[in-house]
Design an enzyme around this catalytic site. Structure first.
Site, PDB file in Angstrom:
ATOM      1  N   GLU A 121      10.063  -6.766  25.667  1.00 34.12           N
ATOM      2  CA  GLU A 121       9.347  -6.977  24.409  1.00 34.12           C
ATOM      3  C   GLU A 121       8.779  -5.696  23.812  1.00 34.12           C
ATOM      4  O   GLU A 121       8.786  -5.515  22.595  1.00 34.12           O
ATOM      5  CB  GLU A 121       8.247  -8.026  24.606  1.00 34.12           C
ATOM      6  N   GLU A 172      15.109  -9.203  17.748  1.00 31.78           N
ATOM      7  CA  GLU A 172      15.971 -10.034  18.592  1.00 31.78           C
ATOM      8  C   GLU A 172      17.320  -9.357  18.820  1.00 31.78           C
ATOM      9  O   GLU A 172      17.895  -9.463  19.915  1.00 31.78           O
ATOM     10  CB  GLU A 172      16.169 -11.408  17.951  1.00 31.78           C
ATOM     11  N   GLY A 215       8.290 -16.984  17.297  1.00 28.72           N
ATOM     12  CA  GLY A 215       8.867 -16.422  16.095  1.00 28.72           C
ATOM     13  C   GLY A 215      10.379 -16.458  16.149  1.00 28.72           C
ATOM     14  O   GLY A 215      11.047 -16.767  15.165  1.00 28.72           O
ATOM     15  N   ALA A 216      10.929 -16.161  17.334  1.00 26.18           N
ATOM     16  CA  ALA A 216      12.380 -16.163  17.520  1.00 26.18           C
ATOM     17  C   ALA A 216      12.665 -16.034  19.007  1.00 26.18           C
ATOM     18  O   ALA A 216      11.777 -15.730  19.808  1.00 26.18           O
ATOM     19  CB  ALA A 216      13.037 -15.022  16.746  1.00 26.18           C
ATOM     20  N   MET A 217      13.919 -16.254  19.381  1.00 27.23           N
ATOM     21  CA  MET A 217      14.349 -16.127  20.774  1.00 27.23           C
ATOM     22  C   MET A 217      15.743 -15.533  20.812  1.00 27.23           C
ATOM     23  O   MET A 217      16.643 -15.966  20.086  1.00 27.23           O
ATOM     24  CB  MET A 217      14.336 -17.500  21.457  1.00 27.23           C
ATOM     25  N   GLU A 218      15.931 -14.556  21.704  1.00 27.58           N
ATOM     26  CA  GLU A 218      17.099 -13.691  21.695  1.00 27.58           C
ATOM     27  C   GLU A 218      18.296 -14.252  22.451  1.00 27.58           C
ATOM     28  O   GLU A 218      19.080 -13.492  23.041  1.00 27.58           O
ATOM     29  CB  GLU A 218      16.728 -12.333  22.300  1.00 27.58           C
ATOM     30  N   ASN A 219      18.527 -15.550  22.439  1.00 27.27           N
ATOM     31  CA  ASN A 219      19.696 -16.099  23.110  1.00 27.27           C
ATOM     32  C   ASN A 219      20.949 -15.365  22.639  1.00 27.27           C
ATOM     33  O   ASN A 219      21.241 -15.362  21.441  1.00 27.27           O
ATOM     34  CB  ASN A 219      19.854 -17.584  22.792  1.00 27.27           C
TER      35      ASN A 219
END
Length: 842
Positions: free
Chosen positions: A322, A300, A265-269
């Site tokens: 998470e 995120e 869904g998304a990635m918290e870079n």
């Protein structure tokens, strides 16, 4: 393929090394298959003379140099590093393959305009697919990226560029050194992205904070990109989290890129958050999709502090990331956005997903035992996210929101820019609350399975309680009885609405807890255990309260109380205690009273799924016809052009069954029929066509024609799903061969498998049950893990397939001896079949 690092290997490497810096140069102009990656790593070793290894995957190495000594990589992508000095420099020059699986540096060509877009995705351990590194979360370091890209490209990374120079038809982007990060949090996004720029201005501890922020998507989606709403949610989230955590956003800028073919869904870079571009709404959607996107943005964002600033030492503590982010997103959404009923959405949807996962034979503690990377890849599940968040919500109900946030501030200050474990979080909570958190952790984080709570009472002659207790039970396989903080609400009907008259809040523990505070209170129409959804548990209603819910759930005025009751009904269906047809009737009777678009969507999806999957074949068409008739009535009475109308039409399109209903779908698709205000746009057209194809009234020629209307990657995915849903042996054979030959792109594989295994086609596909196990036996060690996981979950035969499916599963597990992560996915498929057959038999 990337290697499978074990926890023991990571711990040994961590004891040896301190990593100071990475300098990474990428040349993205070297062709369509590979890019040039040059990495210089500077690190210290606590035991000079010792040996360890670095990683680089899917690469052809041209130069590997450790302190002036040439080295070579092994066939598994590891670079042995013998005879380390106290201070070391490793230099690696390699041509690295672009990814087409979403792992590493993924390359995508837009079929609309042939523009090329790249994005990185490194969790859990795929940074090694872009540059040489020590790919584990606790070896944090600073990174300095330099990227050469075509001149018309935008390049984004965790930090801001300090120089951008043009030469020889290309541009060279040099980025500022990052703060200390884990390898999996670094990021590069590149391509001719459409960019919307803005800035955030706020105040933290009396100091002005200015944060540049941008939203990006590919050019062909730019006309549909509602960046203003995304940036508004971002601004509200920054206001909320900086105040809640008592600390300014720590990473300078805030870019959010919506990228194609994203696996998550998304990635918290940090500074460069990536999202699936399904959040760019190219067709009209209901407010449920907007609410879900806002939740993801906030999820995120919370990671910037919990996960990025302070990072878990190893993947055992993924839940620290998470679960917290899922809880924090709902807290922020309910407090700072227009979706004030976010906790009701959480109660209805998140708790259901958690409870489903927690009742599988593969359930695991929230604080899981992760022995290697492959074990982690299947642990991105509803226990790690939704159950963990539910347990945190229960903890906050016990200690209070202010106390919880104060403990988090201790935790952030103490471990900023470092790594932490569960013990570190518990220590901060213990110090802040003055209570030992060991028992709470043992009960909630280290055990499995949900408890069941119910009220047990007697009434006197006036209808008041003469005794009242909360009884707690547990599955014999997971017998832990926990301490729960709960509320009990008593509801009466007044002027056609069920209104709470009285509420008590208390702790329950053990098999039975007396509630003397309710003695003498009138019973009323509804006795709701776990009112306000404070704890994580299954709930069962007394007979009279259940009757009230089943005959009048729409009269419950409080959105959260209603959501708790919807959750009880769904759980009863899943346990075989409420017939699927009765559940569908309940949804039809009450869904138009639901305030939340997200809950409405979930209920409609569940009603259709229950009817399609849990009714026997001989009753399915009649059940679908009745449900679809009710949905069409709701669509007809909804306000023209409203979100509600669209939601009902979508549900109708997925469940229409009778010839007359399918004719309505044909009319909507061709334009010969209409509903006032309804716009039949691209995505709705695909939904209409897919149901027509599934029921034998749509053709490959129609699919091809629709694909010509929508020649996008999303169109290709929809076309693949429709083609796999054609109910003929020839179509099923062609689809299966595409699956197993790897011809189906990963981005379309899941939807195509869903089309293939439509429950209406169980007899057509039962012959592929054995083939499924044969494929898994042959590909587990050769396919990329993402493809194997998608296939293992999506291709598992449905409950309506062969009667001996559970036995076939056990035979496969015994004979093939698949790795634990794959065996888990197969067992979960079997568990769902067993549960579905129990419901079907009812």
């Amino acid at each position: 393929m990337a290697g499978n690092l074990t926890r023991d290997e990571a711990a040994q490497r961590s004891r040896l090394l301190t990593v100071h810096s990475y300098t990474v140069e990428l040349d993205l102009t070297t062709g369509a298959d590979t890019f040039r990656s040059t990495t210089v790593v500077r690190f210290d070793c606590t035991q000079p003379g010792a040996s360890t290894f670095a990683e680089i995957a899917e690469a052809t190495c041209h130069e590997i140099d450790l302190n002036g000594t040439p080295l070579a990589a092994d066939p598994h992508g590891r670079i042995p590093l013998p005879g380390l000095a106290a201070h070391n420099t490793l230099r690696v020059v390699a041509d690295v393959a672009y990814s087409t699986t979403g792992q590493g540096l993924h390359r995508f060509t837009d079929p609309v305009d042939d523009r090329v877009y790249l994005h990185s995705q490194f969790a859990t351990a795929d940074a090694q697919r872009m540059f040489a590194c020590f790919d584990q979360p606790d070896l944090k370091s600073r990174y300095e990226f330099t990227v050469t890209a075509p001149a018309d490209w935008e390049v984004v990374s965790n930090s801001s560029p300090v120089t951008v120079e043009t030469a020889d038809g290309a541009r060279r982007w040099q980025f500022a050194p990052t703060p200390v990060l884990s390898t999996y949090l670094t990021a590069v996004v590149a391509g001719p992205y459409h960019v919307v720029a803005d800035e955030y201005r706020g105040t933290v501890d009396g100091e002005e904070v200015v944060i540049p922020m941008r939203a990006l998507c590919r050019q062909s989606l730019a006309p549909h990109f509602d960046a203003e709403e995304i940036l508004d949610v971002t601004r509200r989230g920054l206001d909320f989290f900086q105040a809640a955590f008592g600390m300014a956003y720590p990473f300078g800028k805030y870019d959010q890129a919506f990228v194609p073919e994203f696996n998550l869904g998304a990635m918290e870079n940090p500074g460069c958050v990536t999202f699936t571009e399904t959040y760019v709404f190219r067709s009209r959607v209901t407010d449920a999709e907007h609410e879900r996107r806002a939740s993801t943005v906030l999820h995120e964002m919370s990671h910037m502090w919990f996960g990025d600033l302070v990072t878990m030492s190893w993947w055992d503590d993924l839940w620290l990331n998470e679960s917290f982010a899922t809880y924090a997103a709902a807290l922020a959404q309910s407090s700072a956005t227009r979706w004030a009923d976010a906790w009701a959405t959480f109660a209805d949807a998140a708790k259901a997903r958690a409870c489903r996962q927690d009742q599988l034979s593969t359930t695991h503690p929230i604080a899981a035992d992760i022995v290697d990377i492959r074990s982690m890849e299947v642990n991105f599940d509803a226990i790690t996210y939704q159950k963990g968040a539910s347990v945190l919500k229960q903890l906050v109900a016990t200690i209070g929101t202010d106390t919880f946030l104060a403990a988090l501030r201790r935790y952030f200050v103490r471990h900023a820019w470092g790594v932490a474990t569960l013990a570190d979080l518990l220590a901060a909570l213990t110090e802040q609350t003055g209570r030992d958190m060991t028992d709470w952790s043992a009960q909630w984080l280290e055990t499995t399975g949900p408890n069941t709570l119910r009220a047990e009472f007697t009434l006197d002659e006036s209808g008041a309680f003469s005794s009242f207790a909360v009884v707690q039970g547990a599955d014999p396989q997971h017998p832990t009885l926990r301490s729960h903080r709960i509320a009990i609400g008593l509801y009466d009907e007044k002027a056609g609405e069920l209104v709470r008259r009285h509420r008590v809040e208390l702790d329950v523990a053990g098999p039975r807890t007396e509630v003397p505070e309710l003695l003498g209170q009138a019973r009323g129409d509804l006795v709701l255990v776990n009112d306000d959804d404070l704890t994580y548990a299954k709930v069962r209603l007394d007979e009279a309260s259940l009757h009230t819910v089943l005959t009048g759930i729409g009269r419950i005025g409080d959105p959260l109380a209603q959501a708790v009751c919807w959750g009880i009904a769904w759980d009863m269906l899943r346990d075989g205690e409420l017939p699927p047809a009765r559940y569908a009737q309940l949804v039809l009777a009450g869904v138009n009273t639901v305030a939340s678009a997200a809950i409405r969507r979930n209920l409609l999806d569940q009603a259709v799924a229950a009817t399609r999957h849990y009714l026997p074949a001989g009753r399915r068409e009649a059940g679908l016809t009745a449900l679809a008739a009710g949905l069409l009535d709701l669509a007809g009475t909804a306000a023209p052009g409203s979100h509600e109308q669209l939601a009902y039409v979508r549900a109708f399109a997925s469940g229409a069954a009778s010839p007359e209903q399918l004719a309505v779908l044909e009319g909507l698709l061709s334009g010969t029929a209409n509903l006032p205000g309804l716009v039949v746009d691209t995505d709705l057209r695909w939904s209409l066509l897919r149901r027509l194809v599934t029921t034998g009234r749509g053709t490959q020629q129609q699919i091809d024609a629709e694909l010509r209307r929508d020649p996008t990657d999303k169109g290709r995915s929809q076309a693949a799903a429709c083609a796999a849903a054609i109910p003929t042996p020839e179509a099923k054979t062609a689809a299966w061969h595409a699956f197993v030959a790897g011809e189906q792109p990963l981005g379309t594989l899941g939807s195509a498998l869903a089309g293939f295994h439509a429950p209406e086609h169980a007899q057509l596909t039962e012959g592929w049950a054995q083939a499924y196990f044969d494929v898994l036996t042959n590909v587990a060690d050769t396919w990329p893990s993402e493809r194997t996981q998608t296939f293992a979950k999506g291709a598992y035969p449905p409950a309506q397939a062969r009667a001996d499916l559970p036995a076939l599963t056990e035979q496969y597990l015994a004979e093939a001896q698949p790795p634990a992560w794959l065996a888990r996915l197969v067992r979960e498929g079997r568990d769902e079949v067993v549960r579905a057959r129990h419901i079907l038999a009812g």
